[in-house]
Scaffold this motif. Sequence first.
Motif, PDB file in Angstrom:
ATOM      1  N   GLY A 133       0.809  -1.223   0.000  1.00  0.00           N
ATOM      2  CA  GLY A 133       0.000   0.000   0.000  1.00  0.00           C
ATOM      3  C   GLY A 133       0.840   1.269   0.000  1.00  0.00           C
ATOM      4  N   LEU A 134       2.047   1.185  -0.546  1.00  0.00           N
ATOM      5  CA  LEU A 134       2.968   2.324  -0.568  1.00  0.00           C
ATOM      6  C   LEU A 134       3.188   2.794  -1.998  1.00  0.00           C
ATOM      7  CD1 LEU A 134       5.522   0.781   1.935  1.00  0.00           C
ATOM      8  CD2 LEU A 134       3.803   2.538   2.441  1.00  0.00           C
ATOM      9  N   SER A 135       3.733   3.993  -2.139  1.00  0.00           N
ATOM     10  CA  SER A 135       3.970   4.546  -3.469  1.00  0.00           C
ATOM     11  C   SER A 135       5.449   4.820  -3.695  1.00  0.00           C
ATOM     12  CB  SER A 135       3.191   5.852  -3.638  1.00  0.00           C
ATOM     13  OG  SER A 135       3.729   6.847  -2.788  1.00  0.00           O
ATOM     14  N   VAL A 136       5.820   4.906  -4.953  1.00  0.00           N
ATOM     15  CA  VAL A 136       7.182   5.270  -5.306  1.00  0.00           C
ATOM     16  C   VAL A 136       7.468   6.684  -4.805  1.00  0.00           C
ATOM     17  CG1 VAL A 136       8.824   5.570  -7.203  1.00  0.00           C
ATOM     18  CG2 VAL A 136       7.117   3.757  -7.319  1.00  0.00           C
ATOM     19  N   TYR A 137       6.467   7.560  -4.868  1.00  0.00           N
ATOM     20  CA  TYR A 137       6.621   8.941  -4.404  1.00  0.00           C
ATOM     21  C   TYR A 137       7.077   8.983  -2.938  1.00  0.00           C
ATOM     22  CZ  TYR A 137       5.438  13.712  -3.051  1.00  0.00           C
ATOM     23  OH  TYR A 137       5.488  14.987  -2.552  1.00  0.00           O
ATOM     24  N   LYS A 138       6.464   8.160  -2.091  1.00  0.00           N
ATOM     25  CA  LYS A 138       6.852   8.125  -0.675  1.00  0.00           C
ATOM     26  C   LYS A 138       8.299   7.684  -0.512  1.00  0.00           C
ATOM     27  CE  LYS A 138       2.311   7.396   1.353  1.00  0.00           C
ATOM     28  NZ  LYS A 138       1.453   6.514   2.146  1.00  0.00           N
ATOM     29  N   LEU A 139       8.721   6.703  -1.329  1.00  0.00           N
ATOM     30  CA  LEU A 139      10.106   6.242  -1.275  1.00  0.00           C
ATOM     31  C   LEU A 139      11.048   7.346  -1.732  1.00  0.00           C
ATOM     32  CD1 LEU A 139      12.173   3.994  -0.790  1.00  0.00           C
ATOM     33  CD2 LEU A 139      11.732   3.218  -3.143  1.00  0.00           C
ATOM     34  N   VAL A 140      10.692   8.043  -2.798  1.00  0.00           N
ATOM     35  CA  VAL A 140      11.512   9.155  -3.301  1.00  0.00           C
ATOM     36  C   VAL A 140      11.738  10.193  -2.212  1.00  0.00           C
ATOM     37  CG1 VAL A 140      11.464  11.139  -4.876  1.00  0.00           C
ATOM     38  CG2 VAL A 140      10.953   8.856  -5.735  1.00  0.00           C
ATOM     39  N   LYS A 141      10.703  10.521  -1.461  1.00  0.00           N
ATOM     40  CA  LYS A 141      10.812  11.528  -0.405  1.00  0.00           C
ATOM     41  C   LYS A 141      11.763  11.098   0.711  1.00  0.00           C
ATOM     42  CE  LYS A 141       8.437  14.776  -2.031  1.00  0.00           C
ATOM     43  NZ  LYS A 141       9.158  15.962  -2.461  1.00  0.00           N
ATOM     44  N   LEU A 142      11.951   9.791   0.888  1.00  0.00           N
ATOM     45  CA  LEU A 142      12.863   9.279   1.913  1.00  0.00           C
ATOM     46  C   LEU A 142      14.292   9.120   1.404  1.00  0.00           C
ATOM     47  CD1 LEU A 142      10.655   6.593   3.664  1.00  0.00           C
ATOM     48  CD2 LEU A 142      11.429   8.771   4.596  1.00  0.00           C
ATOM     49  N   GLU A 184      13.398   0.247   4.184  1.00  0.00           N
ATOM     50  CA  GLU A 184      13.380  -0.078   5.614  1.00  0.00           C
ATOM     51  C   GLU A 184      12.849   1.086   6.437  1.00  0.00           C
ATOM     52  OE1 GLU A 184      17.270  -1.574   6.632  1.00  0.00           O
ATOM     53  OE2 GLU A 184      16.879  -3.477   5.611  1.00  0.00           O
ATOM     54  N   ARG A 185      13.225   2.308   6.078  1.00  0.00           N
ATOM     55  CA  ARG A 185      12.682   3.485   6.780  1.00  0.00           C
ATOM     56  C   ARG A 185      11.184   3.609   6.526  1.00  0.00           C
ATOM     57  NH1 ARG A 185      17.706   6.994   5.209  1.00  0.00           N
ATOM     58  NH2 ARG A 185      16.568   7.032   3.258  1.00  0.00           N
ATOM     59  N   LEU A 186      10.762   3.314   5.311  1.00  0.00           N
ATOM     60  CA  LEU A 186       9.361   3.448   4.922  1.00  0.00           C
ATOM     61  C   LEU A 186       8.477   2.404   5.590  1.00  0.00           C
ATOM     62  CD1 LEU A 186       7.513   5.112   3.040  1.00  0.00           C
ATOM     63  CD2 LEU A 186       8.046   3.496   1.233  1.00  0.00           C
ATOM     64  N   THR A 187       8.964   1.160   5.639  1.00  0.00           N
ATOM     65  CA  THR A 187       8.150   0.076   6.193  1.00  0.00           C
ATOM     66  C   THR A 187       8.367  -0.153   7.682  1.00  0.00           C
ATOM     67  OG1 THR A 187       9.801  -1.632   5.690  1.00  0.00           O
ATOM     68  CG2 THR A 187       8.158  -1.141   3.977  1.00  0.00           C
TER      69      THR A 187
END
Length: 91
Positions: free
Chosen positions: A24-33, A66-69
């Motif tokens: 349920g995550l997006s590439v955009y959220k990963l980019v921001k991290l 890892e930061r995201l999840t």
Amino acid sequence: MVDYRTMGRKRIRLRLREYLKDRGLSVYKLVKLLPEMHPSTVYAIAAGRIESVRLSTLARVLEGLERLTGEPVDLCALLQVEEVEGAETGR
């Protein structure tokens, strides 16, 4: 998915977009991290528009995941090995 290398009758694919979608995550959220990486690099990896990637880049992506999840992410979770139909083995 990314087709990094075809060796004989096997193909290795990176399934970053699917990994994120399954959670349920997006590439955009990963980019921001990952401010140290250019956003277009992350989007290209997720879209399968690259033919190779540095191990250091994959390590950064894993750290971001890892930061995201909030949980450890193994590179094997992002890799998929497939049979290549009609490929010559070169042997």
